[in-house]
Design an enzyme around this catalytic site. Sequence first.
Site, PDB file in Angstrom:
ATOM      1  N   ASN A  81       4.289  -3.585  -3.152  1.00  0.00           N
ATOM      2  CA  ASN A  81       5.170  -3.630  -1.984  1.00  0.00           C
ATOM      3  C   ASN A  81       4.379  -3.734  -0.688  1.00  0.00           C
ATOM      4  OD1 ASN A  81       6.856  -1.464  -4.026  1.00  0.00           O
ATOM      5  ND2 ASN A  81       7.835  -3.338  -3.348  1.00  0.00           N
ATOM      6  N   LEU A  82       5.077  -4.203   0.325  1.00  0.00           N
ATOM      7  CA  LEU A  82       4.398  -4.583   1.564  1.00  0.00           C
ATOM      8  C   LEU A  82       3.737  -3.404   2.300  1.00  0.00           C
ATOM      9  CD1 LEU A  82       3.710  -6.695   3.708  1.00  0.00           C
ATOM     10  CD2 LEU A  82       6.029  -6.404   4.636  1.00  0.00           C
TER      11      LEU A  82
ATOM     12  N   TYR B  96       7.857   8.997  -4.888  1.00  0.00           N
ATOM     13  CA  TYR B  96       7.894   8.776  -3.428  1.00  0.00           C
ATOM     14  C   TYR B  96       9.237   9.215  -2.834  1.00  0.00           C
ATOM     15  CZ  TYR B  96       8.108   5.794   0.821  1.00  0.00           C
ATOM     16  OH  TYR B  96       8.266   5.303   2.087  1.00  0.00           O
ATOM     17  N   ILE B  97      10.308   8.635  -3.292  1.00  0.00           N
ATOM     18  CA  ILE B  97      11.610   9.002  -2.715  1.00  0.00           C
ATOM     19  C   ILE B  97      12.038  10.373  -3.231  1.00  0.00           C
ATOM     20  CG2 ILE B  97      13.987   8.250  -2.329  1.00  0.00           C
ATOM     21  CD1 ILE B  97      13.061   5.389  -2.967  1.00  0.00           C
TER      22      ILE B  97
ATOM     23  N   TYR C 193      19.541   1.298  -2.232  1.00  0.00           N
ATOM     24  CA  TYR C 193      18.505   1.353  -1.202  1.00  0.00           C
ATOM     25  C   TYR C 193      18.074  -0.047  -0.824  1.00  0.00           C
ATOM     26  CZ  TYR C 193      17.699   5.760  -3.778  1.00  0.00           C
ATOM     27  OH  TYR C 193      17.812   6.940  -4.452  1.00  0.00           O
TER      28      TYR C 193
ATOM     29  N   SER D  15      19.724  -0.035  -6.093  1.00  0.00           N
ATOM     30  CA  SER D  15      18.901  -0.905  -5.254  1.00  0.00           C
ATOM     31  C   SER D  15      19.705  -2.088  -4.744  1.00  0.00           C
ATOM     32  CB  SER D  15      17.739  -1.427  -6.110  1.00  0.00           C
ATOM     33  OG  SER D  15      17.082  -2.489  -5.473  1.00  0.00           O
ATOM     34  N   ALA D  16      19.322  -2.574  -3.578  1.00  0.00           N
ATOM     35  CA  ALA D  16      19.940  -3.792  -3.035  1.00  0.00           C
ATOM     36  C   ALA D  16      19.719  -4.985  -3.957  1.00  0.00           C
ATOM     37  CB  ALA D  16      19.344  -4.090  -1.662  1.00  0.00           C
TER      38      ALA D  16
ATOM     39  N   LYS E  25      19.252  -1.733 -13.026  1.00  0.00           N
ATOM     40  CA  LYS E  25      20.054  -1.097 -11.971  1.00  0.00           C
ATOM     41  C   LYS E  25      21.514  -1.521 -12.094  1.00  0.00           C
ATOM     42  CE  LYS E  25      16.719   1.196  -9.989  1.00  0.00           C
ATOM     43  NZ  LYS E  25      16.624   2.649 -10.216  1.00  0.00           N
TER      44      LYS E  25
ATOM     45  N   GLY F  77      10.449 -15.488  -6.742  1.00  0.00           N
ATOM     46  CA  GLY F  77      11.576 -14.548  -6.804  1.00  0.00           C
ATOM     47  C   GLY F  77      11.986 -13.949  -5.476  1.00  0.00           C
TER      48      GLY F  77
ATOM     49  N   TYR G 134      14.012  -5.314 -14.208  1.00  0.00           N
ATOM     50  CA  TYR G 134      14.173  -4.126 -13.349  1.00  0.00           C
ATOM     51  C   TYR G 134      15.535  -4.158 -12.658  1.00  0.00           C
ATOM     52  CZ  TYR G 134      14.066  -1.474  -9.033  1.00  0.00           C
ATOM     53  OH  TYR G 134      14.418  -0.648  -8.010  1.00  0.00           O
TER      54      TYR G 134
HETATM   55  C1  WQD Z   1       8.778  -7.216   1.220  1.00  0.00           C
HETATM   56  C2  WQD Z   1       8.361  -8.520   1.873  1.00  0.00           C
HETATM   57  C3  WQD Z   1       7.273 -10.068   0.386  1.00  0.00           C
HETATM   58  C4  WQD Z   1       3.672  -7.730  -0.367  1.00  0.00           C
HETATM   59  C5  WQD Z   1      11.188  -5.142  -3.911  1.00  0.00           C
HETATM   60  C6  WQD Z   1      12.205  -5.170  -5.007  1.00  0.00           C
HETATM   61  C7  WQD Z   1      13.339  -4.278  -4.675  1.00  0.00           C
HETATM   62  C8  WQD Z   1      12.861  -2.896  -4.344  1.00  0.00           C
HETATM   63  C9  WQD Z   1      11.768  -2.898  -3.347  1.00  0.00           C
HETATM   64  C10 WQD Z   1      12.212  -1.050  -5.686  1.00  0.00           C
HETATM   65  C11 WQD Z   1       8.634  -9.749   0.998  1.00  0.00           C
HETATM   66  C12 WQD Z   1       6.331  -9.607   1.473  1.00  0.00           C
HETATM   67  C13 WQD Z   1       4.903  -8.150   0.086  1.00  0.00           C
HETATM   68  C14 WQD Z   1       2.499  -8.400   0.092  1.00  0.00           C
HETATM   69  C15 WQD Z   1       3.874  -9.826   1.439  1.00  0.00           C
HETATM   70  N1  WQD Z   1      12.419  -2.284  -5.548  1.00  0.00           N
HETATM   71  N2  WQD Z   1       5.009  -9.196   0.976  1.00  0.00           N
HETATM   72  N3  WQD Z   1       2.658  -9.426   0.982  1.00  0.00           N
HETATM   73  O1  WQD Z   1      10.431  -7.724  -2.556  1.00  0.00           O
HETATM   74  O2  WQD Z   1      11.899  -6.936  -0.655  1.00  0.00           O
HETATM   75  O3  WQD Z   1      11.782  -5.640  -2.732  1.00  0.00           O
HETATM   76  O4  WQD Z   1      10.767  -3.820  -3.702  1.00  0.00           O
HETATM   77  O5  WQD Z   1      11.986  -0.256  -6.369  1.00  0.00           O
HETATM   78  O6  WQD Z   1      14.201  -4.235  -5.738  1.00  0.00           O
HETATM   79  O7  WQD Z   1      12.665  -6.481  -5.203  1.00  0.00           O
HETATM   80  O8  WQD Z   1       9.840  -5.621  -1.224  1.00  0.00           O
HETATM   81  O9  WQD Z   1       7.791  -4.673  -0.242  1.00  0.00           O
HETATM   82  O10 WQD Z   1       7.610  -6.179  -2.280  1.00  0.00           O
HETATM   83  O11 WQD Z   1       8.218  -7.166  -0.086  1.00  0.00           O
HETATM   84  O12 WQD Z   1       3.959 -10.775   2.227  1.00  0.00           O
HETATM   85  O13 WQD Z   1       1.365  -8.085  -0.306  1.00  0.00           O
HETATM   86  O14 WQD Z   1       6.939  -8.491   2.056  1.00  0.00           O
HETATM   87  O15 WQD Z   1       7.095 -11.415   0.101  1.00  0.00           O
HETATM   88  O16 WQD Z   1       8.996 -10.780   1.865  1.00  0.00           O
HETATM   89  P1  WQD Z   1      10.994  -6.624  -1.783  1.00  0.00           P
HETATM   90  P2  WQD Z   1       8.291  -5.848  -1.005  1.00  0.00           P
END
Ligand code: WQD
Length: 342
Positions: free
Chosen positions: A199-200, A11-12, A177, A124-125, A153, A294, A149
């Site tokens: 991911n969301l 993706y990136i 990121y 990653s953050a 990093k 988490g 994971y």
């Molecule tokens: C974002 C928000 C969820 C899915 C993670 C890793 C990070 C990085 C990116 C990359 C959160 C909420 C999510 C869903 C939801 N890794 N959510 N319903 O957790 O901030 O970061 O991915 O390679 O290292 O920790 O990203 O997109 O998973 O979630 O409500 O079906 O969306 O709880 O608040 P996150 P995310």
Amino acid sequence: MAVLVAGGCGYIGSHTCLEFLEQGYDVVAADNLCNSSAESLRRVEELTGKKIPFYEVNVCDRAAVRPIFENHKIDCVIQFAGLKAVGESVQKPLEYYQNNLNATLTLCDVMREFGVKRMIFSSSATVYGLDNPIPYVETMPTGECTNPYGWTKVMSEKILQGVAAADPEWSVVLLRYFNPIGAHESGRIGENPNGVPNNLMPYITQVAVGRREKLSIFGQDYPTPDGTCIRDYIHVVDLAKGHVAAMEYAMHHTGTEIFNLGTGKGVSVTELVETFEQVNGVAVPHVYVGRRAGDLAEYYANADKARRVLGWQAERSIADMCRDSWNWQKNNPNGYSNEKPL
Ligand code: WQD
């Protein structure tokens, strides 16, 4: 001037290949396709009218990586190659440590052999761990991750800092990121997760396109204005441009520098879902469920250093991110899977 993009089909990685080509640099890509499709590169070639020499290799395999450096004059390596699913890393810690650490170690080892001493690393953050106050600043301590994971990093950052410290000719840029979403405005390349998205944003777009019934929003009782978690979402094209700025910085500096790549603004899950629905005029059926283990309530970047030192800042809005994610998904409801391979 050629850059090697390891993990260039992801993706990136694919958006970064496109951005380098558009800025006039030559790109060579390597990817083992374990979680990506070479179709992304074919489309980048189509969009730019330029060719990308592609090596289907595992960058942990030294013998397979060497020919890339024999065949091309590589000036800088952009290292995206790694596994990235947080939950899976808890189940498969050895795979994560082996893959993610060996990828970077092997690339550095081959780079050293060929006298290539510039690396931009995809961090990653998550390295800020559990205990730092927000907004996150590059000088804060790292560690206290909740999953393998995240530790890969943190450890990769330490390895690269050590490499740069041992040889004053090396230049290492660690890019942390925040939450990349969005897609190229053409709608030809975008995020294409295997199976159920973790991911969301890919979950939102798959609900909107009818591949999934509804979104579960994890937690509505966080100490935030609307009770849902707050993150710093950044458009993947802005992120890709950040890599070009980092590479240009690395051309003229040695040592290690760390930059947050985020917007500096926090957006809640509910705000993101509502913006997506408004901008695109589509419904995203959703329900509020319990918290996901988490998750932190809120974090976002202090993005001042990248602006000050690299002259880079994110320009695209949350509305742009929602529009472009949807444009990609609606034009490619099954991602790259209907297309012929490269
Ligand atoms: C974002 C928000 C969820 C899915 C993670 C890793 C990070 C990085 C990116 C990359 C959160 C909420 C999510 C869903 C939801 N890794 N959510 N319903 O957790 O901030 O970061 O991915 O390679 O290292 O920790 O990203 O997109 O998973 O979630 O409500 O079906 O969306 O709880 O608040 P996150 P995310």
